[in-house]
Design a protein around this motif. Structure first.
Motif, PDB file in Angstrom:
ATOM      1  N   GLU A  71       0.832  -1.205   0.000  1.00  0.00           N
ATOM      2  CA  GLU A  71       0.000   0.000   0.000  1.00  0.00           C
ATOM      3  C   GLU A  71       0.870   1.259   0.000  1.00  0.00           C
ATOM      4  O   GLU A  71       0.714   2.139  -0.848  1.00  0.00           O
ATOM      5  CB  GLU A  71      -0.944   0.039   1.209  1.00  0.00           C
ATOM      6  N   ASP A  72       1.803   1.342   0.955  1.00  0.00           N
ATOM      7  CA  ASP A  72       2.659   2.536   1.056  1.00  0.00           C
ATOM      8  C   ASP A  72       3.613   2.636  -0.122  1.00  0.00           C
ATOM      9  O   ASP A  72       3.863   3.717  -0.645  1.00  0.00           O
ATOM     10  CB  ASP A  72       3.466   2.506   2.365  1.00  0.00           C
ATOM     11  N   LYS A  73       4.154   1.492  -0.533  1.00  0.00           N
ATOM     12  CA  LYS A  73       5.119   1.520  -1.649  1.00  0.00           C
ATOM     13  C   LYS A  73       4.445   2.011  -2.922  1.00  0.00           C
ATOM     14  O   LYS A  73       5.027   2.782  -3.675  1.00  0.00           O
ATOM     15  CB  LYS A  73       5.697   0.116  -1.873  1.00  0.00           C
ATOM     16  N   LEU A  74       3.211   1.547  -3.153  1.00  0.00           N
ATOM     17  CA  LEU A  74       2.511   1.981  -4.362  1.00  0.00           C
ATOM     18  C   LEU A  74       2.270   3.486  -4.315  1.00  0.00           C
ATOM     19  O   LEU A  74       2.462   4.199  -5.304  1.00  0.00           O
ATOM     20  CB  LEU A  74       1.183   1.246  -4.519  1.00  0.00           C
ATOM     21  N   ARG A  75       1.892   4.002  -3.140  1.00  0.00           N
ATOM     22  CA  ARG A  75       1.672   5.446  -3.007  1.00  0.00           C
ATOM     23  C   ARG A  75       2.967   6.217  -3.267  1.00  0.00           C
ATOM     24  O   ARG A  75       2.971   7.248  -3.918  1.00  0.00           O
ATOM     25  CB  ARG A  75       1.128   5.753  -1.610  1.00  0.00           C
ATOM     26  N   MET A  76       4.082   5.694  -2.786  1.00  0.00           N
ATOM     27  CA  MET A  76       5.381   6.358  -3.008  1.00  0.00           C
ATOM     28  C   MET A  76       5.729   6.384  -4.489  1.00  0.00           C
ATOM     29  O   MET A  76       6.200   7.399  -5.018  1.00  0.00           O
ATOM     30  CB  MET A  76       6.491   5.619  -2.241  1.00  0.00           C
ATOM     31  N   ILE A  77       5.480   5.264  -5.172  1.00  0.00           N
ATOM     32  CA  ILE A  77       5.756   5.208  -6.615  1.00  0.00           C
ATOM     33  C   ILE A  77       4.873   6.224  -7.340  1.00  0.00           C
ATOM     34  O   ILE A  77       5.329   6.972  -8.200  1.00  0.00           O
ATOM     35  CB  ILE A  77       5.528   3.778  -7.150  1.00  0.00           C
ATOM     36  N   TRP A  78       3.608   6.273  -6.954  1.00  0.00           N
ATOM     37  CA  TRP A  78       2.651   7.195  -7.576  1.00  0.00           C
ATOM     38  C   TRP A  78       3.113   8.649  -7.391  1.00  0.00           C
ATOM     39  O   TRP A  78       3.054   9.455  -8.307  1.00  0.00           O
ATOM     40  CB  TRP A  78       1.270   6.965  -6.969  1.00  0.00           C
TER      41      TRP A  78
END
Ligand code: SF4
Length: 151
Positions: A71-78
């Motif tokens: 969840e957090d990693k995807l937000r960081m990539i986004w």
């Protein structure tokens, strides 16, 4: 306008850069995305380039169910993707959890709960032509809205 956006505008006049992230798939959808690069579908003929660098991306393809920690990693990539940008959920997993969405699993779909999703391509897995067509339909709308908002 930042330097990054200026470079991006220049590149965008000739191409669409697509970054894809696998947040816990069975690899079925990955194979279909990779098939888009094969001579049979030849995604580059449309000026679409697929890579894994969010800083150069216009479109983010999200593949897979949300396994723990993503969840957090995807937000960081986004957040690393410069504006304008859009995310497309590829396959049933980021849309509904697909066959992994069972009480004993720890996944947390849908993708739209974590980042804004502009389009969904359902299927288990979807066909390469459907993936290409989603990118080709979403990208011009995102760029047009951005150009209009800048005026
Ligand atoms: S949608 Fe189907 S093919 Fe794609 S990652 Fe999920 S289970 Fe695999």
């Amino acid at each position: 306008m930042t330097l990054l956006q200026a470079v991006k505008n220049f590149v965008r006049s000739k191409s669409i850069h697509v970054c894809y992230v696998d947040v816990g798939s069975c690899n079925g959808c990955d194979i279909e995305v990779l098939a888009c690069l094969s001579p049979r579908y030849d995604i580059e003929q449309y000026g679409i380039y697929v890579h894994n660098n969010p800083r150069e991306a216009d479109i983010l393809l999200v593949i897979g169910a949300f396994t723990p920690g993503w969840e957090d990693k995807l937000r960081m990539i986004w957040e690393k993707i410069p504006d304008p940008k859009a995310a497309i959920a590829i396959g049933n997993c980021p849309i509904s959890g697909c066959l992994f969405d069972r009480p004993h699993t720890l996944i947390d779909p849908p993708a739209a709960k974590h980042i804004p999703i502009a389009a969904q391509v359902p299927g288990c897995p979807p066909r390469p032509t459907e993936i290409i067509s989603a990118v080709l339909s979403v990208a011009p709308l995102v760029f047009r809205d951005y150009e209009v908002a800048k005026r």
